[in-house]
Design a protein around this motif. Structure first.
Motif, PDB file in Angstrom:
ATOM      1  N   SER A 177      83.152  40.667  55.830  1.00 55.54           N
ATOM      2  CA  SER A 177      82.460  40.005  56.801  1.00 55.54           C
ATOM      3  C   SER A 177      81.477  39.043  56.525  1.00 55.54           C
TER       4      SER A 177
ATOM      5  N   SER B  72      83.290  36.368  59.059  1.00 57.76           N
ATOM      6  CA  SER B  72      83.723  37.536  59.945  1.00 57.76           C
ATOM      7  C   SER B  72      84.908  37.439  60.764  1.00 57.76           C
TER       8      SER B  72
ATOM      9  N   THR C 230      88.029  39.273  58.863  1.00 59.18           N
ATOM     10  CA  THR C 230      87.639  40.884  59.253  1.00 59.18           C
ATOM     11  C   THR C 230      88.137  41.406  60.509  1.00 59.18           C
ATOM     12  N   GLN C 231      87.936  40.484  61.524  1.00 59.37           N
ATOM     13  CA  GLN C 231      88.495  40.750  62.886  1.00 59.37           C
ATOM     14  C   GLN C 231      89.684  40.334  62.854  1.00 59.37           C
TER      15      GLN C 231
ATOM     16  N   GLN D  98      83.688  33.900  66.921  1.00 58.33           N
ATOM     17  CA  GLN D  98      84.946  34.632  66.402  1.00 58.33           C
ATOM     18  C   GLN D  98      85.880  33.698  66.919  1.00 58.33           C
TER      19      GLN D  98
ATOM     20  N   THR E 224      89.877  33.635  65.059  1.00 61.20           N
ATOM     21  CA  THR E 224      90.418  34.766  64.913  1.00 61.20           C
ATOM     22  C   THR E 224      91.842  34.898  65.560  1.00 61.20           C
TER      23      THR E 224
ATOM     24  N   THR F 285      81.638  44.649  60.689  1.00 57.46           N
ATOM     25  CA  THR F 285      81.826  43.210  60.973  1.00 57.46           C
ATOM     26  C   THR F 285      80.297  42.721  61.085  1.00 57.46           C
TER      27      THR F 285
END
Length: 414
Positions: free
Chosen positions: A94, A98, A101-102, A214, A217, A255
């Motif tokens: 992260s 990040s 990671t998500q 984010q 993602t 995260t």
């Protein structure tokens, strides 16, 4: 008492990172294996953010190193990484980006599901797929008028076999995946979970996520239209593993801790080379300004505290998960309480840290090309999942009345 004299330390002495370590003998081997790819991911993180470059290649690098299969047990050919070290590695990832990671959060949750809930034949099939680098996305959350206790997505038996129909939102990471783990209702209204190929006919994944944070993602919509489902990939018993709620929330907290570390490191690096200063500053050189150093120190301390809290909570979850298939509800509830308490504090630490870093760097830090705004946007977005305001109440209810958390939550109309 005489103060310890450090004046004889050599000028080129090297200290550690200051973030601490996982404190486990396997940690050095894991960091040697994975940190080079984390560094490679971080190199172009701002460029991806500004150009909306989805991290297909970067997730591919993680597949190649075995990162996506690190929780596969050693007896099945995997690394069998402990949950404590798993979450420590998620913090490191992260810090690099990040978004990734998500994007892999649902995948890692599926790995836990297979570890703890699947019968031996299904475990063998999926461990083989995971070890070759397959990634699993998710289709659980729905928009619209779905009830909290039901899915509008439907699994039906047809003359051609099982078919899945429905639409899902927040299908985070599915665009990068090979498979999709989907929650649905059967013909009798009972909840089931199925796994379908991401590339099967009738699966349509849209990159329509437009959240402020984010952004990479792939957390948008996935449609399923008469998608074929194999009978062996239908689970009619409990789909989530016993500690799933705590696990998924701790991924968010790891995260956040990584975002804090990245923000702290960037803030320090930028201030270190800054030449411009204000006439009313306490020193002529910005890197020597005690007020600015105080801001950097506070940002870094917030990030350190967040990581330490995640590490401590991971130990509680590791203890609960170690029971295996006979999971102890009391240990799981205890881990949940620790993680809800951590959620309340960690989210605020990182939101505050990523907002205050601009006090050390001035207006130039707000320029879009710097990419520093992504830290606050990402932290604020992650902290909006599984709302912490409810967790504060749950913690208080436990503290005052001894009431245990109710367990797996659902979203929808009451």
């Amino acid at each position: 008492m005489m103060a310890y004299d450090r004046s004889n330390l050599p000028d080129d002495v090297k200290l550690g990172s200051g973030w601490g370590s996982a404190g486990d003998p396997e940690w050095d081997g894991l960091t040697k294996r994975f940190r080079p790819v984390f560094a490679r991911i971080r190199e172009d993180a701002v460029k991806r953010e500004l150009g909306r470059g989805l991290p297909h290649d970067e997730i591919g690098w993680l597949r190649e190193t075995g990162f996506t299969a690190m929780r596969v047990p050693q007896e099945a050919g995997g690394l069998g990484v402990s949950l404590v070290n798993f979450f420590a590695l998620l913090i490191d990832l992260s810090e690099a980006d990040s978004n990734i990671t998500q994007a892999l959060r649902a995948h890692f949750g599926f790995v836990e599901h297979i570890r703890t809930e699947a019968p031996p034949a299904r475990q063998a099939r999926w461990f083989d797929r995971l070890l070759r680098g397959d990634v699993v996305g998710a289709g659980w959350s729905e928009l619209g008028n779905a009830k909290q206790a039901a899915f509008s997505a439907e699994l039906r038996q047809t003359a051609e076999g099982w078919r899945l129909n429905g639409s899902k939102f927040y299908t985070t990471g599915t665009l990068f995946s090979d498979w999709v783990h989907v929650g649905a209702s059967d013909s009798e209204g009972n909840g089931v979970s199925v796994v379908v190929s991401r590339h099967a006919p009738g699966v349509e994944v849209l990159d329509d996520w437009n959240g402020m944070g984010q952004r990479l993602t792939a957390s948008g919509t996935t449609h399923f239209r008469d998608v074929p489902v194999e009978d062996c990939e239908i689970v009619r018993e409990r789909a989530p593993f016993g500690y799933s709620e705590a696990f998924f929330q701790l991924v968010h907290l790891a995260t956040l801790a990584g975002i804090g570390r990245a923000a702290a490191s960037d803030t320090a690096s930028i201030l270190r080379i800054r030449k411009r200063s204000y006439s009313n500053a306490t020193t002529a050189m910005a890197p020597e300004d005690p007020q600015l150093l105080q801001v950097v120190g506070r940002v870094r301390a917030h990030a350190y505290a967040a990581g330490a809290i995640v590490h401590h909570a991971a130990r509680a979850l590791d203890k609960a998960a170690a029971i295996g298939n006979d999971q102890d509800p009391a240990l799981i509830a205890e881990a949940e309480i620790e993680i809800w308490q951590a959620q309340s504090v960690v989210s605020q630490l990182i939101i505050d840290a990523t907002a205050s870093l601009f006090d050390a760097l001035g207006a130039s830090a707000t320029l879009r090309d710097a990419g520093l705004d992504r830290y606050w946007r990402n932290a604020r977005t992650i902290s909006s999942h599984n709302p912490r305001v409810y967790k504060d109440r749950i913690i208080g209810d436990f503290a005052v009345n001894g009431r245990i958390p109710q367990g797996q939550w659902r979203i929808g109309q009451a």
